[in-house]
Design a protein around this motif. Structure first.
Motif, PDB file in Angstrom:
ATOM      1  N   SER A  15      -5.959   7.880   4.346  1.00 37.10           N
ATOM      2  CA  SER A  15      -7.344   7.412   4.234  1.00 37.10           C
ATOM      3  C   SER A  15      -7.435   5.988   3.704  1.00 37.10           C
ATOM      4  CB  SER A  15      -8.141   8.350   3.319  1.00 37.10           C
ATOM      5  OG  SER A  15      -8.186   9.662   3.853  1.00 37.10           O
ATOM      6  N   ALA A  16      -6.378   5.532   3.044  1.00 42.92           N
ATOM      7  CA  ALA A  16      -6.397   4.198   2.442  1.00 42.92           C
ATOM      8  C   ALA A  16      -5.564   3.177   3.201  1.00 42.92           C
ATOM      9  CB  ALA A  16      -5.898   4.282   1.002  1.00 42.92           C
ATOM     10  N   PHE A  39      -6.818  -2.522   2.128  1.00 41.00           N
ATOM     11  CA  PHE A  39      -6.935  -1.135   2.570  1.00 41.00           C
ATOM     12  C   PHE A  39      -7.508  -1.058   3.979  1.00 41.00           C
ATOM     13  CE2 PHE A  39      -7.384  -0.868  -2.121  1.00 41.00           C
ATOM     14  CZ  PHE A  39      -6.266  -0.078  -2.381  1.00 41.00           C
ATOM     15  N   ILE A  89       0.838  -1.199   0.000  1.00 39.71           N
ATOM     16  CA  ILE A  89       0.000   0.000   0.000  1.00 39.71           C
ATOM     17  C   ILE A  89       0.870   1.245   0.000  1.00 39.71           C
ATOM     18  CG2 ILE A  89      -1.665   1.336   1.345  1.00 39.71           C
ATOM     19  CD1 ILE A  89      -2.963  -1.229   2.203  1.00 39.71           C
ATOM     20  N   MET A  92       0.386   4.075  -2.729  1.00 42.18           N
ATOM     21  CA  MET A  92       0.015   5.439  -2.361  1.00 42.18           C
ATOM     22  C   MET A  92       1.127   6.442  -2.656  1.00 42.18           C
ATOM     23  SD  MET A  92      -2.952   4.737  -1.702  1.00 42.18           S
ATOM     24  CE  MET A  92      -3.399   6.463  -1.577  1.00 42.18           C
TER      25      MET A  92
END
Length: 440
Positions: free
Chosen positions: A294-295, A235, A56, A60
Motif C-alpha cells: 500500500s505504501a 510513497f 521504502i 517497510m
C-alpha cells in the motif's frame, strides 16, 4: 494459568538466549544492528530488480517486522524483508524493462496487496482449524528440503556476480574467511556479532587495498558526505488491475511454504514448539505485505537470512527483532544511511551473502537431523534429491503468463512427491546399497 499475550522476557547474559529471554540493552542494540545488516543485501537487491525504491523497502521491512511481532505476541523470532518470490511475476505484470524506476509500479503494488489479503485469510483459517492439514502436506522431509533449497537457490546471486573482477572474487573470499575467523577464534559479544565484525574487517581491508594501494575500485565517500540525514521517501499508492492480480496472487503458496519452513527451522533451533503460532505468523506476514504494498514497498516474507544469523549466534530473543525493526524504520527515512550502505563494497556484500545463504541451506539439513529423517527410506531420498535439484538449478515452469521459478517448483514438487510417494502410497522401502554404489 492462562498464557499472557507477550512473554515476560527474562534477563540472561550468557549462553543460548531463548525467544522469551532478553539480553542487556547494549547487546540487544548490537544484535539488532547485526540482523539489519543480515537482511539488508536481499531486502535492497530484490526491489532493485523490480524497479522499486530500496529506501521504502528498508522502511517497510521494519514496519512489517513490527506488525509481525505484534500479531504473534512477540513469540516467534523472525525478521520480514523483501521476498524474492515476487520478482518474476511483478516484472511480468508491470512490463518492467530492467533498469531505473518501474513506471508501472502501481499495478504491481495492487497485485502485492491482493496477495497479502489472501495470505492473511489463510492465516485466519489456520488459526481456526490448526496446522495439521499443512503438516500432512509438508512433513520434515519436505520442509527441510524447502529451507535448504532457499539457501541453495540464492547461491548464484552471491557466487556468480555479473562483471565481477578477479580482485572482487578475492575480496569476497577475504570477507567470508574474516567472518569464519571471527566465528571460531573470538569469544563473547564479538563472536556473536560475527557477521557485522567480519563485514567491518573486510571493508577496512578493501579500503587499504583500493584507496591505499590502488588495486581495485576505490571507495568514494563523496556521496555519503553530501547526503541529507533525514528525508521522506516517495510513497506510491497501488492500482488494482485484475490481470496483474491474477499473476501475483498465486505467490501466496510460496510464501506459506517459506514461512512454514522458516518456523520449522526456528523450532528446531530453539527447541520450543512454535507451530501453535503458525496461523498468527501467516496473518502477520499477510498484513505486513498489505501495508508494504500500500505504501510502495515489495511483498515481504520471514527472512531465512536472519535465521542463518540465529543459527550462528544462538540468540533467539524476539526483542532483538523488534529492535532491528525500529533501526530499519529510522534508517528508511535517512538518505545518509542509503549513501552509507552504498559505501560498503559490493565484493564484501558478496562474501557476507555466501556465508548467510550457506547457513540457510544448513538450517534445512538441521531439520532433517533433528527430526531423524530416514534417508535409507527410498521415498525420502527421492523427494530430497529431486527437490534440491529443481531448486538449485532454478527449474522454471510457465503457465500462460505465470512463471513458477525454482523455489516454487521445488516447493510444489516436494509436496506432490510426498503425496504420491508418502505413507499412503505403500510401505516404505529401503535403498539398496548396491544402487547407491552404482551411482557413486
Amino acid at each position: 494459568m492462562a498464557e499472557s499475550y507477550f512473554p515476560q522476557w527474562r534477563l540472561k547474559t550468557h549462553g543460548v538466549i531463548a525467544p522469551d529471554e532478553r539480553m542487556p540493552v547494549p547487546q540487544t542494540l548490537a544484535m539488532g544492528l547485526q540482523h539489519v545488516v543480515a537482511m539488508f543485501g536481499s531486502t535492497v537487491f530484490a526491489p532493485l530488480l523490480m524497479g522499486f525504491s530500496p529506501n521504502i523497502a528498508i522502511l517497510m521491512s521494519g514496519v512489517g517486522t513490527l506488525i509481525f511481532f505484534l500479531v504473534v505476541g512477540g513469540r516467534v523470532p523472525s525478521y520480514l524483508g523483501s521476498s524474492f518470490s515476487f520478482i518474476g511475476v511483478v516484472i511480468a505484470a508491470s512490463g518492467y524493462a530492467g533498469s531505473g524506476a518501474n513506471p508501472n509500479i502501481a499495478v504491481a503494488l495492487g497485485g502485492i496487496v491482493a496477495c497479502g489479503v489472501v495470505y492473511a485469510a489463510i492465516g485466519l483459517v489456520v488459526m481456526g482449524i490448526g496446522t495439521r492439514w499443512i503438516e500432512r502436506l509438508m512433513p520434515p522431509v519436505v520442509t527441510g528440503s524447502v529451507v535448504a533449497v532457499i539457501g541453495l537457490n540464492l547461491a548464484p546471486i552471491a557466487i556468480k556476480s555479473h562483471g565481477a573482477s578477479n580482485f572482487d572474487d578475492w575480496m569476497a573470499l577475504i570477507t567470508f574467511v574474516s567472518i569464519g575467523l571471527v566465528a571460531v577464534y573470538t569469544r563473547g559479544m564479538v563472536q556473536r556479532l560475527l557477521i557485522l565484525v567480519g563485514l567491518l574487517v573486510a571493508s577496512v581491508i578493501y579500503a587499504l587495498l583500493t584507496n591505499g594501494l590502488g588495486l581495485g575500485v576505490p571507495m568514494d565517500v563523496s556521496g555519503l558526505a553530501n547526503a541529507a540525514w533525514f528525508g521522506m521517501p516517495a510513497f506510491t499508492a497501488p492500482v488494482f488491475e485484475p490481470k496483474a492480480m491474477s499473476l501475483i496472487v498465486p505467490v501466496v503458496v510460496i510464501l506459506v511454504a517459506e514461512n512454514l519452513g522458516h518456523i520449522k527451522a526456528v523450532t528446531a533451533m530453539t527447541g520450543q514448539n512454535l507451530d501453535r503460532y503458525m496461523g498468527r505468523a501467516f496473518l502477520g506476514d499477510g498484513i505486513a505485505t498489505i501495508v508494504s504494498g500500500s505504501a510502495g514497498g515489495t511483498g515481504v516474507t520471514t527472512y531465512a537470512e536472519n535465521i542463518g544469523v540465529m543459527a550462528a549466534t544462538k540468540i533467539y530473543s524476539t526483542l532483538i527483532f523488534a529492535t532491528a525493526a525500529v533501526i530499519a524504520i529510522v534508517l528508511g527515512f535517512s538518505p545518509k544511511f542509503g549513501a552509507l550502505i552504498h559505501l560498503i563494497p559490493f565484493p564484501v556484500l558478496r562474501g557476507v551473502a555466501i556465508v548467510i545463504f550457506g547457513l540457510i541451506a544448513v538450517s534445512g539439513a538441521r531439520i532433517w537431523v533433528d527430526n531423524k529423517v530416514d534417508f535409507s527410506d527410498s521415498r525420502n531420498l527421492i523427494i530430497v534429491a529431486i527437490t534440491l535439484m529443481l531448486g538449485t538449478a532454478d527449474f522454471t515452469l510457465k503457465f500462460g503468463g505465470f512463471a513458477l521459478g525454482g523455489i516454487g517448483t521445488a516447493t510444489f514438487g516436494a509436496i506432490l512427491l510426498y503425496a504420491l510417494l508418502g505413507p499412503k502410497g505403500g510401505p516404505a522401502t529401503k535403498v539398496d546399497d548396491k544402487v547407491l554404489d552404482a551411482v557413486q
